[in-house]
Write a protein that holds these residues in place. Structure first.
Motif, PDB file in Angstrom:
ATOM      1  N   SER A 118       0.935  -1.268   0.007  1.00 14.27           N
ATOM      2  CA  SER A 118      -0.070   0.008   0.123  1.00 14.27           C
ATOM      3  C   SER A 118       0.754   1.381  -0.065  1.00 14.27           C
ATOM      4  N   GLU A 119       0.294   2.325  -0.738  1.00 15.33           N
ATOM      5  CA  GLU A 119       1.020   3.490  -0.606  1.00 15.33           C
ATOM      6  C   GLU A 119       0.646   4.647   0.313  1.00 15.33           C
ATOM      7  N   HIS A 120      -0.647   4.132   1.111  1.00 13.37           N
ATOM      8  CA  HIS A 120      -1.270   5.154   1.969  1.00 13.37           C
ATOM      9  C   HIS A 120      -0.308   5.201   3.209  1.00 13.37           C
ATOM     10  N   PRO A 121       0.103   6.654   3.520  1.00 20.02           N
ATOM     11  CA  PRO A 121       1.081   6.948   4.655  1.00 20.02           C
ATOM     12  C   PRO A 121       0.882   6.161   6.076  1.00 20.02           C
ATOM     13  N   ILE A 122      -0.414   6.133   6.276  1.00 20.45           N
ATOM     14  CA  ILE A 122      -0.834   5.436   7.683  1.00 20.45           C
ATOM     15  C   ILE A 122      -0.681   3.989   7.584  1.00 20.45           C
ATOM     16  N   PHE A 123      -1.217   3.277   6.632  1.00 23.13           N
ATOM     17  CA  PHE A 123      -1.042   1.896   6.301  1.00 23.13           C
ATOM     18  C   PHE A 123       0.757   1.660   6.304  1.00 23.13           C
ATOM     19  N   ARG A 124       1.091   2.496   5.478  1.00 22.32           N
ATOM     20  CA  ARG A 124       2.869   2.106   5.390  1.00 22.32           C
ATOM     21  C   ARG A 124       3.594   2.270   6.677  1.00 22.32           C
ATOM     22  N   GLU A 125       2.967   3.327   7.400  1.00 21.65           N
ATOM     23  CA  GLU A 125       3.720   3.420   8.635  1.00 21.65           C
ATOM     24  C   GLU A 125       3.513   2.380   9.759  1.00 21.65           C
ATOM     25  N   VAL A 126       2.199   1.864   9.741  1.00 19.52           N
ATOM     26  CA  VAL A 126       1.807   0.716  10.683  1.00 19.52           C
ATOM     27  C   VAL A 126       2.663  -0.654  10.037  1.00 19.52           C
ATOM     28  N   VAL A 127       2.472  -0.785   9.021  1.00 16.23           N
ATOM     29  CA  VAL A 127       3.337  -2.017   8.424  1.00 16.23           C
ATOM     30  C   VAL A 127       4.848  -2.131   8.451  1.00 16.23           C
ATOM     31  N   ARG A 128       5.293  -0.954   8.424  1.00 12.98           N
ATOM     32  CA  ARG A 128       6.842  -0.762   8.459  1.00 12.98           C
ATOM     33  C   ARG A 128       7.173  -0.820   9.786  1.00 12.98           C
ATOM     34  N   LYS A 129       6.710  -0.216  10.704  1.00 15.55           N
ATOM     35  CA  LYS A 129       6.963  -0.521  12.317  1.00 15.55           C
ATOM     36  C   LYS A 129       6.759  -1.903  12.653  1.00 15.55           C
ATOM     37  N   LEU A 130       5.665  -2.497  12.052  1.00  6.92           N
ATOM     38  CA  LEU A 130       5.498  -4.100  12.463  1.00  6.92           C
ATOM     39  C   LEU A 130       6.428  -4.837  11.689  1.00  6.92           C
ATOM     40  N   ASN A 131       6.983  -4.474  10.554  1.00 10.07           N
ATOM     41  CA  ASN A 131       7.762  -5.251   9.449  1.00 10.07           C
ATOM     42  C   ASN A 131       7.251  -6.645   9.827  1.00 10.07           C
ATOM     43  N   ARG A 132       6.042  -6.841   9.441  1.00 11.70           N
ATOM     44  CA  ARG A 132       5.387  -8.261   9.519  1.00 11.70           C
ATOM     45  C   ARG A 132       4.227  -8.135   8.372  1.00 11.70           C
ATOM     46  N   PRO A 133       3.846  -9.154   7.536  1.00 12.88           N
ATOM     47  CA  PRO A 133       2.879  -8.873   6.567  1.00 12.88           C
ATOM     48  C   PRO A 133       1.455  -8.843   7.119  1.00 12.88           C
ATOM     49  N   LEU A 134       0.637  -8.090   6.572  1.00 15.30           N
ATOM     50  CA  LEU A 134      -0.806  -7.973   7.406  1.00 15.30           C
ATOM     51  C   LEU A 134      -1.733  -8.452   6.125  1.00 15.30           C
ATOM     52  N   ALA A 135      -2.576  -9.294   6.539  1.00 22.59           N
ATOM     53  CA  ALA A 135      -3.923  -9.632   6.062  1.00 22.59           C
ATOM     54  C   ALA A 135      -4.674  -8.769   6.159  1.00 22.59           C
ATOM     55  N   ALA A 136      -5.445  -8.102   4.958  1.00 24.53           N
ATOM     56  CA  ALA A 136      -6.186  -6.929   5.090  1.00 24.53           C
ATOM     57  C   ALA A 136      -7.159  -6.845   4.028  1.00 24.53           C
ATOM     58  N   PRO A 137      -8.516  -7.536   4.157  1.00 24.03           N
ATOM     59  CA  PRO A 137      -9.610  -7.394   3.212  1.00 24.03           C
ATOM     60  C   PRO A 137     -10.209  -6.088   3.655  1.00 24.03           C
ATOM     61  N   SER A 138     -11.316  -5.806   2.959  1.00 29.10           N
ATOM     62  CA  SER A 138     -11.893  -4.554   3.218  1.00 29.10           C
ATOM     63  C   SER A 138     -12.627  -4.729   4.493  1.00 29.10           C
ATOM     64  N   ALA A 139     -12.675  -3.407   5.121  1.00 33.38           N
ATOM     65  CA  ALA A 139     -13.178  -3.496   6.313  1.00 33.38           C
ATOM     66  C   ALA A 139     -14.739  -3.266   6.536  1.00 33.38           C
ATOM     67  N   ASN A 140     -15.549  -4.227   6.015  1.00 31.05           N
ATOM     68  CA  ASN A 140     -17.100  -4.212   5.839  1.00 31.05           C
ATOM     69  C   ASN A 140     -17.531  -5.755   6.149  1.00 31.05           C
ATOM     70  N   GLN A 141     -18.848  -6.036   6.386  1.00 28.97           N
ATOM     71  CA  GLN A 141     -19.503  -7.085   6.413  1.00 28.97           C
ATOM     72  C   GLN A 141     -19.426  -7.838   5.020  1.00 28.97           C
ATOM     73  N   PHE A 142     -19.075  -9.210   5.021  1.00 34.89           N
ATOM     74  CA  PHE A 142     -18.717  -9.755   3.730  1.00 34.89           C
ATOM     75  C   PHE A 142     -20.098  -9.570   2.632  1.00 34.89           C
ATOM     76  N   GLY A 143     -19.521  -9.353   1.343  1.00 36.84           N
ATOM     77  CA  GLY A 143     -20.319  -9.155   0.475  1.00 36.84           C
ATOM     78  C   GLY A 143     -21.136  -7.942   0.299  1.00 36.84           C
ATOM     79  N   ARG A 144     -20.840  -6.966   1.135  1.00 35.68           N
ATOM     80  CA  ARG A 144     -21.506  -5.807   1.327  1.00 35.68           C
ATOM     81  C   ARG A 144     -20.903  -4.579   0.657  1.00 35.68           C
ATOM     82  N   ILE A 145     -21.204  -3.404   0.581  1.00 37.14           N
ATOM     83  CA  ILE A 145     -20.535  -2.206  -0.125  1.00 37.14           C
ATOM     84  C   ILE A 145     -19.186  -1.895   0.537  1.00 37.14           C
ATOM     85  N   SER A 146     -18.068  -1.742  -0.008  1.00 35.77           N
ATOM     86  CA  SER A 146     -16.695  -1.749   0.559  1.00 35.77           C
ATOM     87  C   SER A 146     -16.793   0.039   1.371  1.00 35.77           C
TER      88      SER A 146
END
Length: 347
Positions: A118-146
């Motif tokens: 991801s190029e989003h600065p917040i996501f990049r900051e979090v994943v960079r400091k964790l230095n681990r892979p993050l699974a991250a599907p859309s943050a909604n109930q399954f099948g619904r509007i993203s």
């Protein structure tokens, strides 16, 4: 729980929760993602639980750097490397052969893993400091509007997850493009912000036909759906409104854009204004609808993509009997919007 204004403290809170095996909603440049440590099966299981997502649907894994990518995937294709150099970080997901370290729950038992950076600065900051892979599907109930804002995540998952990091509205508004590379062919599993036109300079581009089993995220025929029934038409002018029903309309351009711009040019450039009769004709096709939303006020497909899910959510909240969506021009990112419309209507 309420959505949080982003700060260094909020990023730190998200990192601590992820380290503790929890799930956190984070903004990306596409849509908001529900993140968990991809190498922790118990944490990943909480994603499926919060979303009510079926276990046969694989997840996208986000990596902070090439070293972590090498830990979870085998990169053998020079063409894939070229795509990474061009489009990472950014909204392109690439399917690679996975390494054994990746839990089966992440890949739905497949021998491949879908990865992006991801190029989003917040996501990049979090994943960079964790230095681990993050699974991250859309943050909604399954099948619904993203979700494209933190409020959308709150509306969907309030009480189900411990933290939503509010990074404002997302940039692209639709999910990443997903590709798989083999024999110098780029197979597009899901259309998105990285369009076919952008990929063609690197190799032959083919649309991946739907297999009998799910081979990548976002492949189910029903997805992105509002609770209100939705149908898709080529032109709203040709739709006959049923009597006594509250019908909503979702269309590409506003009346002003239709009346004042060249329909062959979809990226914000102006042309000679049309006569007033064009505005009258454009206005006429919206008469009789209980609610109308326009994806772009200037006939711009990028703007239409960014507002697509938000406009669909607004219509879904209007207590309608039916939403009628008009296809957008099938070029560039318009093809990705039409793909979402088709899947949202198959319910």
């Amino acid at each position: 729980m309420k959505t949080e204004i982003v700060s260094a403290q909020e990023c730190a809170k998200a990192i601590n929760l992820l380290r503790d095996g929890e799930v956190v909603a984070l903004p990306t440049e596409t849509v908001y993602g529900l993140a968990a440590d991809a190498l922790n099966p118990d944490a990943v299981a909480k994603i499926f639980e919060a979303k009510e997502r079926p276990r046969f649907d694989p997840l996208i894994v986000h990596v902070p750097n090439g070293e972590v990518l090498d830990e979870i995937a085998t990169l053998e294709s020079e063409l894939a490397r070229k795509l990474m150099e061009k489009f990472w970080p950014g909204p392109l997901t690439i399917i690679f052969p996975k390494r054994e370290i990746v839990p089966d729950i992440v890949t739905a038992g497949l021998q491949t893993v879908a990865v992006r950076m991801s190029e989003h600065p917040i996501f990049r900051e979090v994943v960079r400091k964790l230095n681990r892979p993050l699974a991250a599907p859309s943050a909604n109930q399954f099948g619904r509007i993203s979700p494209t804002t933190a409020q959308h995540v709150f509306d969907e998952l309030s009480g189900r997850i411990p933290l939503i990091v509010d990074g404002g509205a997302t940039e692209h508004g639709i999910e990443s493009t997903i590709v798989q590379v083999a024999n110098q062919v780029i197979a597009v599993w899901r259309r998105g912000p990285i369009t076919d036109e952008m990929l063609r300079p690197f190799g032959e581009v083919r649309e991946q036909t739907s297999p009998s089993t799910v081979g990548a995220p976002g492949q189910l025929p029903t997805h992105y759906a509002p609770r209100t029934k939705l149908i898709v038409v080529d032109d709203l002018k040709n739709f006959s409104l049923p009597a006594g029903k509250r019908i909503g309309a979702l269309c590409f351009s506003s009346v002003a854009a239709v009346a004042g711009r060249d329909p062959a040019r979809y990226h914000g450039s102006t042309s000679r204004p049309r006569p007033a009769t064009a505005a009258t004709s454009a206005q006429a096709k919206f008469i009789g609808f209980a609610a109308t939303r326009h994806l772009s006020d200037r006939g711009d497909l990028l703007q239409a993509a960014a507002s697509f899910f938000e406009m669909l959510r607004e219509l879904d909240a209007e207590d309608l009997d039916l939403i009628v969506a008009e296809r957008v021009p099938e070029e560039g990112i318009g093809a990705a919007i039409n793909d979402r419309l088709t899947r949202a209507a198959t319910n």
